[in-house]
Design an enzyme around this catalytic site. Sequence first.
Site, PDB file in Angstrom:
ATOM      1  N   SER A 139       0.846  -1.199   0.000  1.00 24.87           N
ATOM      2  CA  SER A 139       0.000   0.000   0.000  1.00 24.87           C
ATOM      3  C   SER A 139       0.879   1.246   0.000  1.00 24.87           C
ATOM      4  O   SER A 139       2.039   1.201   0.440  1.00 24.87           O
ATOM      5  CB  SER A 139      -0.881   0.008   1.253  1.00 24.87           C
ATOM      6  OG  SER A 139      -1.581   1.232   1.377  1.00 24.87           O
ATOM      7  N   TYR A 181      -2.152  -0.720  10.443  1.00 24.82           N
ATOM      8  CA  TYR A 181      -2.205  -0.930   8.989  1.00 24.82           C
ATOM      9  C   TYR A 181      -0.902  -0.463   8.335  1.00 24.82           C
ATOM     10  O   TYR A 181      -0.315  -1.182   7.528  1.00 24.82           O
ATOM     11  CB  TYR A 181      -3.406  -0.193   8.405  1.00 24.82           C
ATOM     12  CG  TYR A 181      -3.637  -0.443   6.928  1.00 24.82           C
ATOM     13  CD1 TYR A 181      -4.222  -1.627   6.484  1.00 24.82           C
ATOM     14  CD2 TYR A 181      -3.267   0.493   5.974  1.00 24.82           C
ATOM     15  CE1 TYR A 181      -4.433  -1.862   5.133  1.00 24.82           C
ATOM     16  CE2 TYR A 181      -3.479   0.271   4.622  1.00 24.82           C
ATOM     17  CZ  TYR A 181      -4.065  -0.910   4.209  1.00 24.82           C
ATOM     18  OH  TYR A 181      -4.273  -1.147   2.865  1.00 24.82           O
TER      19      TYR A 181
HETATM   20  N1  LIG Z   1      -8.717  -0.138  -1.531  1.00 22.15           N
HETATM   21  C1  LIG Z   1      -7.643   0.602  -1.250  1.00 22.15           C
HETATM   22  O1  LIG Z   1      -7.692   1.845  -1.207  1.00 22.15           O
HETATM   23  C2  LIG Z   1      -6.319  -0.076  -1.037  1.00 22.15           C
HETATM   24  C3  LIG Z   1      -5.163   0.709  -1.116  1.00 22.15           C
HETATM   25  C4  LIG Z   1      -3.924   0.117  -0.917  1.00 22.15           C
HETATM   26  C5  LIG Z   1      -3.842  -1.228  -0.637  1.00 22.15           C
HETATM   27  N2  LIG Z   1      -4.989  -1.973  -0.557  1.00 22.15           N
HETATM   28  C6  LIG Z   1      -4.822  -3.406  -0.259  1.00 22.15           C
HETATM   29  O2  LIG Z   1      -5.362  -4.139  -1.329  1.00 22.15           O
HETATM   30  C7  LIG Z   1      -5.803  -5.400  -0.860  1.00 22.15           C
HETATM   31  C8  LIG Z   1      -7.239  -5.606  -1.309  1.00 22.15           C
HETATM   32  O3  LIG Z   1      -8.020  -4.570  -0.751  1.00 22.15           O
HETATM   33  P1  LIG Z   1      -9.483  -4.188  -1.275  1.00 22.15           P
HETATM   34  O4  LIG Z   1      -9.579  -2.721  -1.246  1.00 22.15           O
HETATM   35  O5  LIG Z   1      -9.814  -4.929  -2.516  1.00 22.15           O
HETATM   36  O6  LIG Z   1     -10.315  -4.725  -0.013  1.00 22.15           O
HETATM   37  P2  LIG Z   1     -11.722  -5.492   0.102  1.00 22.15           P
HETATM   38  O7  LIG Z   1     -12.069  -5.400   1.534  1.00 22.15           O
HETATM   39  O8  LIG Z   1     -12.671  -4.994  -0.905  1.00 22.15           O
HETATM   40  O9  LIG Z   1     -11.308  -6.997  -0.270  1.00 22.15           O
HETATM   41  C9  LIG Z   1     -10.427  -7.692   0.563  1.00 22.15           C
HETATM   42  C10 LIG Z   1     -10.482  -9.153   0.234  1.00 22.15           C
HETATM   43  O10 LIG Z   1      -9.583  -9.837   1.115  1.00 22.15           O
HETATM   44  C11 LIG Z   1     -10.304 -10.888   1.758  1.00 22.15           C
HETATM   45  N3  LIG Z   1      -9.716 -11.166   3.065  1.00 22.15           N
HETATM   46  C12 LIG Z   1      -9.499 -10.293   4.070  1.00 22.15           C
HETATM   47  N4  LIG Z   1      -8.951 -10.945   5.100  1.00 22.15           N
HETATM   48  C13 LIG Z   1      -8.818 -12.239   4.731  1.00 22.15           C
HETATM   49  C14 LIG Z   1      -8.337 -13.388   5.367  1.00 22.15           C
HETATM   50  N5  LIG Z   1      -7.869 -13.365   6.625  1.00 22.15           N
HETATM   51  N6  LIG Z   1      -8.354 -14.560   4.692  1.00 22.15           N
HETATM   52  C15 LIG Z   1      -8.821 -14.613   3.430  1.00 22.15           C
HETATM   53  N7  LIG Z   1      -9.313 -13.559   2.764  1.00 22.15           N
HETATM   54  C16 LIG Z   1      -9.305 -12.373   3.427  1.00 22.15           C
HETATM   55  C17 LIG Z   1     -11.729 -10.427   1.819  1.00 22.15           C
HETATM   56  O11 LIG Z   1     -12.607 -11.519   1.988  1.00 22.15           O
HETATM   57  C18 LIG Z   1     -11.852  -9.764   0.436  1.00 22.15           C
HETATM   58  O12 LIG Z   1     -12.032 -10.738  -0.561  1.00 22.15           O
HETATM   59  C19 LIG Z   1      -5.636  -5.370   0.659  1.00 22.15           C
HETATM   60  O13 LIG Z   1      -4.419  -5.997   1.007  1.00 22.15           O
HETATM   61  C20 LIG Z   1      -5.563  -3.885   0.951  1.00 22.15           C
HETATM   62  O14 LIG Z   1      -4.879  -3.624   2.156  1.00 22.15           O
HETATM   63  C21 LIG Z   1      -6.214  -1.426  -0.750  1.00 22.15           C
END
Ligand SMILES: NC(=O)c1ccc[n+]([C@@H]2O[C@H](COP(=O)([O-])OP(=O)(O)OC[C@H]3O[C@@H](n4cnc5c(N)ncnc54)[C@H](O)[C@@H]3O)[C@@H](O)[C@H]2O)c1
Length: 251
Positions: A139, A152
Amino acid sequence: MKFDGKSVLVTGASRGIGKATAQAFLDAGARVAVNGRSEASVNTALASLTGAENAVPAPGDVATAKGCEQVVQQALDQLGGIDVLVNNAGVFARATVEDTDEAVWDYVLDANLKGTFFCTRAALPALKEARGSVVNVASESGLNGYAESSAYCASKGAVVNLTRALAIEFAPLVRVNCVCPGAIETDMARAAFALDGDQDAGIAHQKTKYPVQRIGTSEEVAVAILYLASDHAGFVNGVALPMEGGATAGG
Ligand SMILES: NC(=O)c1ccc[n+]([C@@H]2O[C@H](COP(=O)([O-])OP(=O)(O)OC[C@H]3O[C@@H](n4cnc5c(N)ncnc54)[C@H](O)[C@@H]3O)[C@@H](O)[C@H]2O)c1
């Protein structure tokens, strides 16, 4: 980018960035193991993916080492190998340091950092055999510090440096890289950035914070992940690719 004949495991692929990444790999000809915490969430995702006949379910919680091993084993059983592992599953918690008790800390660190390490560890023999590649989803919060999200930020900063350590340890057999997205419009971001509970207002506010005056899409992150996993990136190893509209460039 072509991934014909390649086997890919994407963790946290039931929605958001992970689901877009699973779809992009399917579109590029790969067979994809789709992980999510529950069987129901994975089955729902599979039903909405195009080309889902090339996708298999690998549900399970990657916040424990045992869970990671079970998820990887499901992928291996159904795909016969793993060429690409995408450690995408993650959670966010908005909390001051005072509000970050051990349960909050463990919730965030276990899913984001422990899961990344132990999924990689479990997949390592297959990745070595395949001369494969790992892409971690870190991230912008692994490059910049932000208030009220210390667990985080710590977890994502650790994923960035874990990426480098693994890249050195696994070379020359397996490449390891990570992406560092800024705000991407997903369920996680909508909840995380809500202003007084107003998710649309939160997203609108986020857009003003980026030099490019918008936030990113899951599909944009997926393209970067496919690039890093592909042979086109054969000389790219141990990098943390910022993709945040210039947010960490200065200014
Ligand atoms: N959306 C943002 O702004 C953003 C920015 C930077 C990084 N990220 C990172 O991108 C990745 C995806 O985020 P997103 O925005 O799509 O989030 P989201 O919440 O929409 O999706 C997250 C996914 O991870 C799964 N998950 C979470 N914990 C889990 C576990 N313990 N075991 C199995 N599955 C698990 C959830 O079921 C879901 O499918 C994450 O690592 C997040 O930290 C997101």
